[in-house]
Design a protein around this motif. Structure first.
Motif, PDB file in Angstrom:
ATOM      1  N   GLU A  54      38.694 178.024  20.411  1.00  0.00           N
ATOM      2  CA  GLU A  54      38.817 177.903  21.871  1.00  0.00           C
ATOM      3  C   GLU A  54      38.924 179.272  22.525  1.00  0.00           C
ATOM      4  OE1 GLU A  54      41.165 173.706  22.511  1.00  0.00           O
ATOM      5  OE2 GLU A  54      42.286 175.404  21.681  1.00  0.00           O
ATOM      6  N   ARG A  55      39.703 180.159  21.910  1.00  0.00           N
ATOM      7  CA  ARG A  55      39.874 181.496  22.462  1.00  0.00           C
ATOM      8  C   ARG A  55      38.547 182.245  22.498  1.00  0.00           C
ATOM      9  NH1 ARG A  55      40.345 186.366  20.912  1.00  0.00           N
ATOM     10  NH2 ARG A  55      40.307 185.943  18.693  1.00  0.00           N
ATOM     11  N   LEU A  56      37.775 182.156  21.423  1.00  0.00           N
ATOM     12  CA  LEU A  56      36.472 182.823  21.372  1.00  0.00           C
ATOM     13  C   LEU A  56      35.510 182.251  22.410  1.00  0.00           C
ATOM     14  CD1 LEU A  56      36.040 183.173  17.505  1.00  0.00           C
ATOM     15  CD2 LEU A  56      36.548 184.993  19.160  1.00  0.00           C
ATOM     16  N   GLU A  61      32.703 182.908  27.579  1.00  0.00           N
ATOM     17  CA  GLU A  61      32.413 182.414  28.926  1.00  0.00           C
ATOM     18  C   GLU A  61      32.832 183.433  29.985  1.00  0.00           C
ATOM     19  OE1 GLU A  61      33.283 178.532  31.757  1.00  0.00           O
ATOM     20  OE2 GLU A  61      34.023 178.555  29.699  1.00  0.00           O
ATOM     21  N   GLN A  62      33.972 184.059  29.801  1.00  0.00           N
ATOM     22  CA  GLN A  62      34.432 185.074  30.757  1.00  0.00           C
ATOM     23  C   GLN A  62      33.484 186.268  30.788  1.00  0.00           C
ATOM     24  OE1 GLN A  62      38.428 185.655  29.304  1.00  0.00           O
ATOM     25  NE2 GLN A  62      39.286 184.227  30.799  1.00  0.00           N
ATOM     26  N   ARG A  67      29.125 189.297  33.557  1.00  0.00           N
ATOM     27  CA  ARG A  67      27.757 189.826  33.600  1.00  0.00           C
ATOM     28  C   ARG A  67      26.978 189.242  34.768  1.00  0.00           C
ATOM     29  NH1 ARG A  67      28.060 189.188  27.944  1.00  0.00           N
ATOM     30  NH2 ARG A  67      26.899 187.246  28.100  1.00  0.00           N
ATOM     31  N   ALA A  68      27.114 187.935  34.999  1.00  0.00           N
ATOM     32  CA  ALA A  68      26.414 187.286  36.108  1.00  0.00           C
ATOM     33  C   ALA A  68      26.901 187.834  37.451  1.00  0.00           C
ATOM     34  CB  ALA A  68      26.602 185.775  36.052  1.00  0.00           C
ATOM     35  N   GLU A  69      28.196 188.061  37.594  1.00  0.00           N
ATOM     36  CA  GLU A  69      28.730 188.609  38.841  1.00  0.00           C
ATOM     37  C   GLU A  69      28.204 190.017  39.083  1.00  0.00           C
ATOM     38  OE1 GLU A  69      32.956 188.209  38.302  1.00  0.00           O
ATOM     39  OE2 GLU A  69      32.993 186.248  39.271  1.00  0.00           O
TER      40      GLU A  69
END
Length: 82
Positions: A54-56, A61-62, A67-69
């Motif tokens: 889950e952490r990975l 995702e973060q 990168r998208a921002e």
């Protein structure tokens, strides 16, 4: 049964919310007392741990969002993507 003072109101009423249900406290239903101790003694809000998987996934995702921002910022400011 021991009752504890409600930590959200003053004797069952919340004056600044007088326009909502005559200011009756929803937490104690206007009684001003609770059947449990509302103080956060020893309470840990996030008392769980993420599994490694889950952490990975969250970290990935973060990073993708960051990168998208950055890409959107570059496009909005007419800067060539690298």
């Amino acid at each position: 049964m021991k009752l504890y003072p409600c930590d959200k109101c003053d004797n069952g009423q919340i004056a600044r919310y007088g326009h909502v249900d005559n200011g009756v406290c929803f937490k104690c239903n206007g009684k001003g007392k609770l059947p449990y101790d509302p103080s956060p003694k020893g309470y840990i809000e996030n008392n769980f741990e993420w599994s490694e998987q889950e952490r990975l996934e969250i970290e990935a995702e973060q990073e993708m969002i960051a990168r998208a921002e950055e890409e959107n910022w570059r496009i909005a400011n007419n800067i060539e993507p690298y």
